[in-house]
Design a protein around this motif. Sequence first.
Motif, PDB file in Angstrom:
ATOM      1  N   PRO A  37       0.838  -1.193   0.000  1.00 40.29           N
ATOM      2  CA  PRO A  37       0.000   0.000   0.000  1.00 40.29           C
ATOM      3  C   PRO A  37       0.877   1.249   0.000  1.00 40.29           C
ATOM      4  CG  PRO A  37      -0.631  -1.487   1.789  1.00 40.29           C
ATOM      5  CD  PRO A  37       0.613  -2.037   1.186  1.00 40.29           C
ATOM      6  N   ASN A  38       0.453   2.255  -0.729  1.00 43.34           N
ATOM      7  CA  ASN A  38       1.123   3.554  -0.690  1.00 43.34           C
ATOM      8  C   ASN A  38       2.473   3.597  -1.425  1.00 43.34           C
ATOM      9  OD1 ASN A  38      -0.173   5.734   0.412  1.00 43.34           O
ATOM     10  ND2 ASN A  38       1.549   6.125   1.812  1.00 43.34           N
ATOM     11  N   VAL A  39       2.796   2.534  -2.134  1.00 44.60           N
ATOM     12  CA  VAL A  39       4.093   2.493  -2.809  1.00 44.60           C
ATOM     13  C   VAL A  39       4.113   3.399  -4.054  1.00 44.60           C
ATOM     14  CG1 VAL A  39       3.527   0.443  -4.187  1.00 44.60           C
ATOM     15  CG2 VAL A  39       5.895   0.942  -3.709  1.00 44.60           C
ATOM     16  N   SER A  77      11.453   4.351   0.274  1.00 46.87           N
ATOM     17  CA  SER A  77      11.457   5.559   1.120  1.00 46.87           C
ATOM     18  C   SER A  77      11.241   5.202   2.588  1.00 46.87           C
ATOM     19  CB  SER A  77      10.366   6.529   0.667  1.00 46.87           C
ATOM     20  OG  SER A  77       9.110   6.046   1.087  1.00 46.87           O
ATOM     21  N   ILE A  78      11.561   6.119   3.428  1.00 53.13           N
ATOM     22  CA  ILE A  78      11.424   5.925   4.870  1.00 53.13           C
ATOM     23  C   ILE A  78       9.949   5.805   5.271  1.00 53.13           C
ATOM     24  CG2 ILE A  78      11.375   8.384   5.537  1.00 53.13           C
ATOM     25  CD1 ILE A  78      13.634   5.965   7.307  1.00 53.13           C
ATOM     26  N   SER A  79       9.056   6.353   4.414  1.00 57.67           N
ATOM     27  CA  SER A  79       7.625   6.332   4.747  1.00 57.67           C
ATOM     28  C   SER A  79       6.950   5.021   4.321  1.00 57.67           C
ATOM     29  CB  SER A  79       6.921   7.519   4.091  1.00 57.67           C
ATOM     30  OG  SER A  79       7.185   7.514   2.713  1.00 57.67           O
ATOM     31  N   SER A  80       7.751   4.060   3.897  1.00 55.75           N
ATOM     32  CA  SER A  80       7.188   2.791   3.431  1.00 55.75           C
ATOM     33  C   SER A  80       6.278   2.139   4.482  1.00 55.75           C
ATOM     34  CB  SER A  80       8.341   1.838   3.100  1.00 55.75           C
ATOM     35  OG  SER A  80       7.818   0.564   2.837  1.00 55.75           O
ATOM     36  N   VAL A  81       5.117   1.685   4.033  1.00 57.33           N
ATOM     37  CA  VAL A  81       4.158   1.060   4.941  1.00 57.33           C
ATOM     38  C   VAL A  81       4.679  -0.292   5.433  1.00 57.33           C
ATOM     39  CG1 VAL A  81       1.827   0.070   5.081  1.00 57.33           C
ATOM     40  CG2 VAL A  81       2.192   2.220   3.869  1.00 57.33           C
ATOM     41  N   LEU A  82       5.287  -1.050   4.522  1.00 60.57           N
ATOM     42  CA  LEU A  82       5.822  -2.367   4.901  1.00 60.57           C
ATOM     43  C   LEU A  82       7.337  -2.274   5.070  1.00 60.57           C
ATOM     44  CD1 LEU A  82       4.038  -4.986   2.567  1.00 60.57           C
ATOM     45  CD2 LEU A  82       3.343  -4.186   4.815  1.00 60.57           C
ATOM     46  N   SER A  83       7.877  -3.076   5.975  1.00 61.68           N
ATOM     47  CA  SER A  83       9.331  -3.158   6.113  1.00 61.68           C
ATOM     48  C   SER A  83       9.898  -3.789   4.835  1.00 61.68           C
ATOM     49  CB  SER A  83       9.682  -4.048   7.300  1.00 61.68           C
ATOM     50  OG  SER A  83       9.285  -5.375   7.004  1.00 61.68           O
ATOM     51  N   VAL A  84      11.193  -3.640   4.624  1.00 63.88           N
ATOM     52  CA  VAL A  84      11.792  -4.236   3.423  1.00 63.88           C
ATOM     53  C   VAL A  84      11.568  -5.746   3.444  1.00 63.88           C
ATOM     54  CG1 VAL A  84      13.956  -4.684   2.207  1.00 63.88           C
ATOM     55  CG2 VAL A  84      13.510  -2.415   3.130  1.00 63.88           C
ATOM     56  N   GLU A  85      11.696  -6.340   4.618  1.00 68.33           N
ATOM     57  CA  GLU A  85      11.525  -7.793   4.721  1.00 68.33           C
ATOM     58  C   GLU A  85      10.111  -8.201   4.276  1.00 68.33           C
ATOM     59  OE1 GLU A  85      12.925  -5.876   7.060  1.00 68.33           O
ATOM     60  OE2 GLU A  85      14.969  -6.589   6.769  1.00 68.33           O
ATOM     61  N   ILE A 119      11.949  -0.325  -8.282  1.00 74.31           N
ATOM     62  CA  ILE A 119      12.129   0.364  -6.997  1.00 74.31           C
ATOM     63  C   ILE A 119      11.610   1.795  -7.171  1.00 74.31           C
ATOM     64  CG2 ILE A 119      13.760   1.037  -5.193  1.00 74.31           C
ATOM     65  CD1 ILE A 119      15.650  -1.147  -6.188  1.00 74.31           C
ATOM     66  N   ASN A 120      10.573   2.117  -6.416  1.00 71.68           N
ATOM     67  CA  ASN A 120       9.974   3.454  -6.558  1.00 71.68           C
ATOM     68  C   ASN A 120      10.454   4.388  -5.444  1.00 71.68           C
ATOM     69  OD1 ASN A 120       8.327   5.387  -7.820  1.00 71.68           O
ATOM     70  ND2 ASN A 120       6.664   4.991  -6.366  1.00 71.68           N
ATOM     71  N   LYS A 121      10.093   5.645  -5.606  1.00 72.23           N
ATOM     72  CA  LYS A 121      10.416   6.732  -4.661  1.00 72.23           C
ATOM     73  C   LYS A 121      11.933   6.891  -4.543  1.00 72.23           C
ATOM     74  CE  LYS A 121       6.032   6.309  -2.216  1.00 72.23           C
ATOM     75  NZ  LYS A 121       5.285   6.343  -0.986  1.00 72.23           N
ATOM     76  N   ILE A 122      12.573   6.724  -5.670  1.00 73.82           N
ATOM     77  CA  ILE A 122      14.022   6.822  -5.704  1.00 73.82           C
ATOM     78  C   ILE A 122      14.458   8.257  -5.347  1.00 73.82           C
ATOM     79  CG2 ILE A 122      14.463   7.413  -8.160  1.00 73.82           C
ATOM     80  CD1 ILE A 122      15.929   4.394  -6.354  1.00 73.82           C
ATOM     81  N   ASP A 123      13.518   9.196  -5.537  1.00 73.18           N
ATOM     82  CA  ASP A 123      13.805  10.596  -5.181  1.00 73.18           C
ATOM     83  C   ASP A 123      13.893  10.792  -3.666  1.00 73.18           C
ATOM     84  OD1 ASP A 123      10.989   9.910  -5.398  1.00 73.18           O
ATOM     85  OD2 ASP A 123      10.579  11.973  -4.790  1.00 73.18           O
ATOM     86  N   GLU A 124      13.313   9.863  -2.942  1.00 74.05           N
ATOM     87  CA  GLU A 124      13.314   9.995  -1.473  1.00 74.05           C
ATOM     88  C   GLU A 124      13.853   8.739  -0.829  1.00 74.05           C
ATOM     89  OE1 GLU A 124       9.573  10.912   0.291  1.00 74.05           O
ATOM     90  OE2 GLU A 124       9.608  12.989  -0.404  1.00 74.05           O
ATOM     91  N   ASP A 162      18.825   5.142   2.297  1.00 75.08           N
ATOM     92  CA  ASP A 162      19.977   4.367   1.825  1.00 75.08           C
ATOM     93  C   ASP A 162      19.977   2.927   2.323  1.00 75.08           C
ATOM     94  OD1 ASP A 162      20.911   6.364   0.273  1.00 75.08           O
ATOM     95  OD2 ASP A 162      22.190   7.250   1.853  1.00 75.08           O
ATOM     96  N   GLU A 163      19.579   2.759   3.581  1.00 70.92           N
ATOM     97  CA  GLU A 163      19.598   1.413   4.148  1.00 70.92           C
ATOM     98  C   GLU A 163      18.543   0.520   3.467  1.00 70.92           C
ATOM     99  OE1 GLU A 163      18.997   1.397   8.390  1.00 70.92           O
ATOM    100  OE2 GLU A 163      18.481  -0.735   8.264  1.00 70.92           O
ATOM    101  N   TYR A 164      17.315   1.066   3.312  1.00 71.94           N
ATOM    102  CA  TYR A 164      16.229   0.303   2.665  1.00 71.94           C
ATOM    103  C   TYR A 164      16.623  -0.035   1.236  1.00 71.94           C
ATOM    104  CZ  TYR A 164      12.914   1.676   6.353  1.00 71.94           C
ATOM    105  OH  TYR A 164      12.254   1.857   7.526  1.00 71.94           O
ATOM    106  N   TYR A 165      17.120   1.009   0.587  1.00 67.51           N
ATOM    107  CA  TYR A 165      17.483   0.852  -0.826  1.00 67.51           C
ATOM    108  C   TYR A 165      18.502  -0.275  -0.987  1.00 67.51           C
ATOM    109  CZ  TYR A 165      19.709   1.905  -5.296  1.00 67.51           C
ATOM    110  OH  TYR A 165      20.238   1.801  -6.555  1.00 67.51           O
ATOM    111  N   LYS A 166      19.524  -0.263  -0.114  1.00 69.01           N
ATOM    112  CA  LYS A 166      20.593  -1.261  -0.224  1.00 69.01           C
ATOM    113  C   LYS A 166      20.030  -2.678  -0.006  1.00 69.01           C
ATOM    114  CE  LYS A 166      25.230  -2.364   1.410  1.00 69.01           C
ATOM    115  NZ  LYS A 166      24.898  -3.762   1.573  1.00 69.01           N
ATOM    116  N   LYS A 167      19.134  -2.808   0.968  1.00 68.23           N
ATOM    117  CA  LYS A 167      18.560  -4.134   1.251  1.00 68.23           C
ATOM    118  C   LYS A 167      17.779  -4.655   0.035  1.00 68.23           C
ATOM    119  CE  LYS A 167      17.692  -4.049   6.240  1.00 68.23           C
ATOM    120  NZ  LYS A 167      16.611  -3.914   7.206  1.00 68.23           N
ATOM    121  N   ILE A 168      17.040  -3.751  -0.579  1.00 70.97           N
ATOM    122  CA  ILE A 168      16.235  -4.170  -1.742  1.00 70.97           C
ATOM    123  C   ILE A 168      17.155  -4.586  -2.896  1.00 70.97           C
ATOM    124  CG2 ILE A 168      14.500  -3.447  -3.451  1.00 70.97           C
ATOM    125  CD1 ILE A 168      13.493  -1.400  -1.309  1.00 70.97           C
ATOM    126  N   VAL A 169      18.160  -3.733  -3.129  1.00 67.80           N
ATOM    127  CA  VAL A 169      19.086  -3.999  -4.235  1.00 67.80           C
ATOM    128  C   VAL A 169      19.855  -5.307  -3.989  1.00 67.80           C
ATOM    129  CG1 VAL A 169      21.222  -3.172  -5.304  1.00 67.80           C
ATOM    130  CG2 VAL A 169      19.297  -1.616  -5.034  1.00 67.80           C
TER     131      VAL A 169
END
Length: 332
Positions: free
Chosen positions: A165-167, A246-254, A274-279, A282-289
Amino acid sequence: MLNPFEKLQIPPKANYTIDTMLKRLPKIGGTTVRDREIRRLKEYYERIKKYHDFVVQFPRIDELHPFYLEATRIVTDIDKLRICLSVTKKASAISMKILKEYINQIRKSPENEANRIMRQAFGRVSSILRKSSECIDKVIDVAKELKKIQGIDPILPTIVVAGPPNVGKSTLVSKISTAKPEIASYPFTTKEVHVGHVILDDFRIQIIDTPGILDRPEIERNNIERKATNAIRNLNGIIIFMFDSSISSVLSVESQIELFREVKLLKKVIIPVINKIDEKDDEYYKKIVDFLSKEGSKWYEISAEKGIGLDKLKEELFSLIKSSGTNEVSRN
Ligand code: GDP
């Protein structure tokens, strides 16, 4: 191919028709008593004919596209629906026959018999309608629910947008659609589904989002949502799965990864985005990548809102859709 229920004329519920007719009776006049009673029964006939037309026009269950068959299963038990269609057809056909016979009887009988014959006919038909009302109303409810899926064409090549949601699913649908997306809904969900279209080199592609369906782990979905997921499986196309960086993500990366794994089980071509690349965080992004690299998946990085990376994504999507031999890409 339109939603096969889209043009279906839905009559009022059975008891409503009886009550309306009862209220209408004193208001229907005529030049003679006989004329008046015939008019009354004729009006009842016209109202009942609506049920007959309704079942005759009801899409044939055996011919439904699997997407709409699954959608029907969300709303009802198919065997029960078949029975109720048959009950509605029989009840309306018999009622129409009775009304015709009684109208003829009024024509042939003395004038002072007309009112008695009308009341007899009225009583018989209302009783048939009442006895079948549960079934008639069931078919009506099913048709109303299925009509809501307006605008989703299961034959068109389709891009299904999934993700938490909200992605940014609906934002993406509107950004890559040629015109403003239409609003539909899946049966028994209150969420709005956005249905957009892309016209590309003479081809029409449909793009839809999946609020309340492919946005939570399977375990949290109710039965209806699970069935709705099944319906999505029957659409002809590919899935974009959006990760929220983004930090406002509803779900954790896991949890996002868990959801991605579940969507993969649908056995469709799936494009990670991967969306919200503008916001991005770094930690979330790295985990996803890291996850996507391990998976060996090719992913896209975008900002649906700011329009970053969308051209590249569109190019890839459209070439995939065009080259996938499975879909009969339909001409405009
Ligand atoms: P949905 O629930 O997945 O359909 O998400 P929406 O499309 O409704 O978007 C949820 C929120 O995220 C809205 O406030 C959007 O404006 C915002 N949003 C969508 N895409 C982006 C993006 O690329 N970057 C940022 N910063 N916000 C976005």
